[in-house]
Design a protein around this motif. Structure first.
Motif, PDB file in Angstrom:
ATOM      1  N   ILE A 131      80.596  37.573  55.759  1.00  0.00           N
ATOM      2  CA  ILE A 131      81.210  36.797  54.682  1.00  0.00           C
ATOM      3  C   ILE A 131      80.677  37.263  53.332  1.00  0.00           C
ATOM      4  N   LEU A 132      79.362  37.389  53.207  1.00  0.00           N
ATOM      5  CA  LEU A 132      78.779  37.739  51.920  1.00  0.00           C
ATOM      6  C   LEU A 132      79.096  39.173  51.525  1.00  0.00           C
ATOM      7  N   VAL A 133      79.058  40.090  52.476  1.00  0.00           N
ATOM      8  CA  VAL A 133      79.380  41.485  52.168  1.00  0.00           C
ATOM      9  C   VAL A 133      80.820  41.612  51.691  1.00  0.00           C
ATOM     10  N   SER A 134      81.736  40.847  52.306  1.00  0.00           N
ATOM     11  CA  SER A 134      83.142  40.905  51.885  1.00  0.00           C
ATOM     12  C   SER A 134      83.324  40.375  50.468  1.00  0.00           C
ATOM     13  N   ARG A 135      82.320  39.643  49.983  1.00  0.00           N
ATOM     14  CA  ARG A 135      82.367  39.086  48.627  1.00  0.00           C
ATOM     15  C   ARG A 135      81.411  39.792  47.675  1.00  0.00           C
ATOM     16  N   GLY A 136      80.934  40.976  48.084  1.00  0.00           N
ATOM     17  CA  GLY A 136      80.144  41.800  47.178  1.00  0.00           C
ATOM     18  C   GLY A 136      78.651  41.555  47.203  1.00  0.00           C
ATOM     19  N   VAL A 137      78.146  40.741  48.144  1.00  0.00           N
ATOM     20  CA  VAL A 137      76.714  40.482  48.236  1.00  0.00           C
ATOM     21  C   VAL A 137      76.128  41.414  49.298  1.00  0.00           C
ATOM     22  N   PRO A 138      75.098  42.206  48.963  1.00  0.00           N
ATOM     23  CA  PRO A 138      74.544  43.153  49.938  1.00  0.00           C
ATOM     24  C   PRO A 138      73.884  42.448  51.115  1.00  0.00           C
ATOM     25  N   ALA A 139      73.989  43.069  52.301  1.00  0.00           N
ATOM     26  CA  ALA A 139      73.390  42.492  53.504  1.00  0.00           C
ATOM     27  C   ALA A 139      71.886  42.327  53.365  1.00  0.00           C
ATOM     28  N   GLY A 140      71.257  43.209  52.579  1.00  0.00           N
ATOM     29  CA  GLY A 140      69.816  43.136  52.405  1.00  0.00           C
ATOM     30  C   GLY A 140      69.346  41.822  51.822  1.00  0.00           C
ATOM     31  N   ALA A 141      70.219  41.149  51.060  1.00  0.00           N
ATOM     32  CA  ALA A 141      69.838  39.854  50.482  1.00  0.00           C
ATOM     33  C   ALA A 141      69.555  38.843  51.585  1.00  0.00           C
ATOM     34  N   VAL A 142      70.343  38.891  52.646  1.00  0.00           N
ATOM     35  CA  VAL A 142      70.109  37.986  53.765  1.00  0.00           C
ATOM     36  C   VAL A 142      68.822  38.356  54.490  1.00  0.00           C
ATOM     37  N   GLY A 143      68.611  39.667  54.704  1.00  0.00           N
ATOM     38  CA  GLY A 143      67.406  40.119  55.383  1.00  0.00           C
ATOM     39  C   GLY A 143      66.142  39.709  54.651  1.00  0.00           C
ATOM     40  N   SER A 144      66.162  39.791  53.313  1.00  0.00           N
ATOM     41  CA  SER A 144      64.984  39.405  52.530  1.00  0.00           C
ATOM     42  C   SER A 144      64.696  37.917  52.652  1.00  0.00           C
ATOM     43  N   THR A 145      65.749  37.113  52.670  1.00  0.00           N
ATOM     44  CA  THR A 145      65.554  35.670  52.821  1.00  0.00           C
ATOM     45  C   THR A 145      65.006  35.335  54.203  1.00  0.00           C
ATOM     46  N   LEU A 146      65.500  36.017  55.238  1.00  0.00           N
ATOM     47  CA  LEU A 146      64.974  35.781  56.586  1.00  0.00           C
ATOM     48  C   LEU A 146      63.506  36.170  56.658  1.00  0.00           C
ATOM     49  N   ALA A 147      63.154  37.250  55.968  1.00  0.00           N
ATOM     50  CA  ALA A 147      61.749  37.663  55.959  1.00  0.00           C
ATOM     51  C   ALA A 147      60.879  36.604  55.275  1.00  0.00           C
ATOM     52  N   HIS A 148      61.397  36.027  54.190  1.00  0.00           N
ATOM     53  CA  HIS A 148      60.645  34.984  53.498  1.00  0.00           C
ATOM     54  C   HIS A 148      60.465  33.761  54.400  1.00  0.00           C
ATOM     55  N   TYR A 149      61.535  33.343  55.056  1.00  0.00           N
ATOM     56  CA  TYR A 149      61.421  32.199  55.964  1.00  0.00           C
ATOM     57  C   TYR A 149      60.446  32.522  57.102  1.00  0.00           C
ATOM     58  N   GLY A 150      60.463  33.765  57.591  1.00  0.00           N
ATOM     59  CA  GLY A 150      59.552  34.145  58.658  1.00  0.00           C
ATOM     60  C   GLY A 150      58.101  34.023  58.238  1.00  0.00           C
ATOM     61  N   GLN A 151      57.820  34.405  56.986  1.00  0.00           N
ATOM     62  CA  GLN A 151      56.459  34.273  56.484  1.00  0.00           C
ATOM     63  C   GLN A 151      56.054  32.799  56.378  1.00  0.00           C
ATOM     64  N   GLN A 152      56.968  31.969  55.905  1.00  0.00           N
ATOM     65  CA  GLN A 152      56.674  30.548  55.763  1.00  0.00           C
ATOM     66  C   GLN A 152      56.501  29.856  57.113  1.00  0.00           C
ATOM     67  N   LEU A 153      57.146  30.398  58.146  1.00  0.00           N
ATOM     68  CA  LEU A 153      57.130  29.760  59.471  1.00  0.00           C
ATOM     69  C   LEU A 153      56.348  30.584  60.481  1.00  0.00           C
ATOM     70  N   ARG A 154      55.349  31.296  60.023  1.00  0.00           N
ATOM     71  CA  ARG A 154      54.582  32.170  60.914  1.00  0.00           C
ATOM     72  C   ARG A 154      53.844  31.391  62.002  1.00  0.00           C
TER      73      ARG A 154
END
Length: 489
Positions: free
Chosen positions: A301-324
């Motif tokens: 959905i986001l890529v079709s609207r011009g948002v790079p997939a990496g933005a999602v990956g970075s957010t998942l990484a942040h949540y992973g750090q918070q929920l280690r």
């Protein structure tokens, strides 16, 4: 408007019907469906082989960013009217008991459930369709007041599964058998099995299941021993904190977010919240596929609207750090990050994942009418002699406008008004979301010993009240005294 020539095959009429939706041509869409009925096609086939697949395609076109939210809602609005027209043409008479059908609290896409309701009605059941987003407490209150042989609950979004389980258990405590359906339980019903509730993959299967009381009551126990680790409960408690930290992280990584409009900021916060909510649901049923399926959908959905997939990956990484310190959640997030990396590689190769797990976006959208124009809807009210409050509804009551009615009723109840008469004389359209607003209001005032009645409905609005059973339940009648002229609040 040109009425198309229709043969006796819904498959052959599909492309023409879909074009009617694309053109926002309600009259032609109704004529297409009616032509099939007049050619001898059973109403059930028209609903399941024309309307249902067309609506699925509508969702796909929105997901591919080919249609706007307004176009998607306009098409859904038309399909609601087509379903009502098919029901009116078939005009089945109930020969069996009462079935109550509702969408889970927070589920606003009610058309699939409406199709199931109409198929059940065609099979002879007396169906009361409560519409979209029915709170569990209000549903249980309704069941205590009106006997039902079964309750059918629809869930389109897997993130609602914890709420769905609580709703199922609440209905069972009322000694009413429950069945569920919808994509929210998985394409094969696997998450319904985890929750220990009968599941139907489609409308005909739901009709067969409600007819088998033994199958409804012989349900296996829920498989939720994994909840003993408290990860789900702890994650839910930290939801707000996680979203705030993810937003702060995003602002640090992407300085341009400082210039977001209020609407862009709201959408970003919503997406951050959906990630947490789907992760929580995955923890609830202990299935990483629930979370990774959502991540894949979100990336597309986001890529079709011009948002790079990496933005999602970075957010998942942040949540992973918070929920280690959350082993299961961290593992699910790692799988999500791996999937995003794979999506980025496929995007670089010019490939698509080819899967759309969730056909409808979770966000709200502007109210639109059948031709994509902004709908006018008003609620005015005044005190009547005898103590009741009269609300006069005008315009179209649907997904985009029902919130205004809900807010008005909430405000009146907070002011101590418990007797509400809704005058529908000037209401020109009411879909399943509007019906849900009526039921919600009725349950709200009834909880304090009050009542909500409907009067003045004509045409399509009167018909939809009759075919859904709400005409009887809410004591709607043309012989009700004409309401006093309302004044502005």
């Amino acid at each position: 408007m040109t009425v198309p020539t229709v043969d006796a095959d819904p498959g052959h009429a599909f492309s023409r019907y879909l074009q009617c939706l694309a053109d926002a041509d309600e009259s032609a869409a109704v004529a297409t469906a009616r032509g099939l009925l007049e050619a001898g096609v059973p109403a059930e086939r028209v609903l399941l082989e024309l309307v249902a697949p067309a609506q699925a395609e509508v969702g796909e076109r929105w997901a591919r960013n080919e249609w706007s939210v307004a176009e998607e809602h306009a098409a859904t609005h038309i399909s609601e009217r087509v379903v009502a027209a098919v029901a009116a043409y078939a005009d089945p008479r109930p020969t069996r008991g009462r079935i109550v059908l509702a969408c889970m609290d927070g589920e606003w896409h009610a058309l699939p459930a409406r199709l199931v309701a109409e198929v059940l009605r065609l099979r002879g059941w007396q169906v009361v369709f409560l519409g979209a987003s029915v709170p569990a407490a209000h549903l249980v209150s309704y069941l205590h007041r009106y006997d039902a042989e079964a309750v059918a609950l629809a869930c389109a979004l897997p993130m609602r599964l914890p709420h769905a389980h609580r709703m199922v258990e609440a209905c069972r405590r009322s000694d009413v058998p429950v069945l569920v359906g919808g994509r929210g339980f998985g394409d094969d019903g696997r998450w319904a099995r985890v929750l220990g509730v009968p599941w139907a993959p489609d409308a005909p299967a739901a009709a067969d299941l409600v007819a088998d009381e033994r199958a409804l009551r012989e349900t296996p126990p829920a498989r939720l021993d994994h909840l003993a680790d408290d990860e789900y409960v702890s994650l839910v408690k930290r939801r707000g904190e996680l979203i705030d930290s993810a937003l702060a992280d995003l602002r640090e990584r992407v300085p341009s977010t400082a210039g977001y409009t209020a609407a862009q900021l709201d959408s970003t916060i919503s997406d951050l919240g959906y990630i947490v909510d789907f992760l929580a649901a995955a923890l609830y049923v202990d299935d990483a596929m629930l979370f990774t399926g959502f991540v894949e959908w979100l990336v597309e959905i986001l890529v079709s609207r011009g948002v790079p997939a990496g933005a999602v990956g970075s957010t998942l990484a942040h949540y992973g750090q918070q929920l280690r310190d959350f082993p299961r959640a961290a593992a699910f997030l790692d799988r999500g990050r791996a999937l995003v990396a794979g999506c980025r590689r496929r995007a670089a190769d010019g490939c698509s994942t080819g899967r759309h797990i969730y056909l409808h976006h979770c966000k709200d959208s502007p109210a639109v009418g059948a031709r994509g124009a902004v709908v006018t809807f008003t609620v005015t009210y005044a005190q009547r002699d005898g103590g009741a409050t009269c609300l006069r509804l005008a315009g179209e009551l649907d997904l985009g406008t029902a919130g205004e009615l809900n807010s008005t009723i909430d405000r009146l109840v907070a002011e101590g008004r418990r007797e509400l008469l809704l005058d529908l004389t000037d209401l020109t359209f009411c879909d399943s979301t509007g019906l849900a607003a009526f039921v919600r209001g009725d349950n709200l005032v009834a909880a304090d010993g009050g009542w909500l009645r409907l009067t003045g409905a004509t045409g399509p609005v009167a018909r939809v009240l009759q075919v859904t059973g709400l005409a009887e339940v809410l004591r709607h009648g043309r012989d009700t005294a004409d309401p006093a002229a309302p004044a502005a609040p």
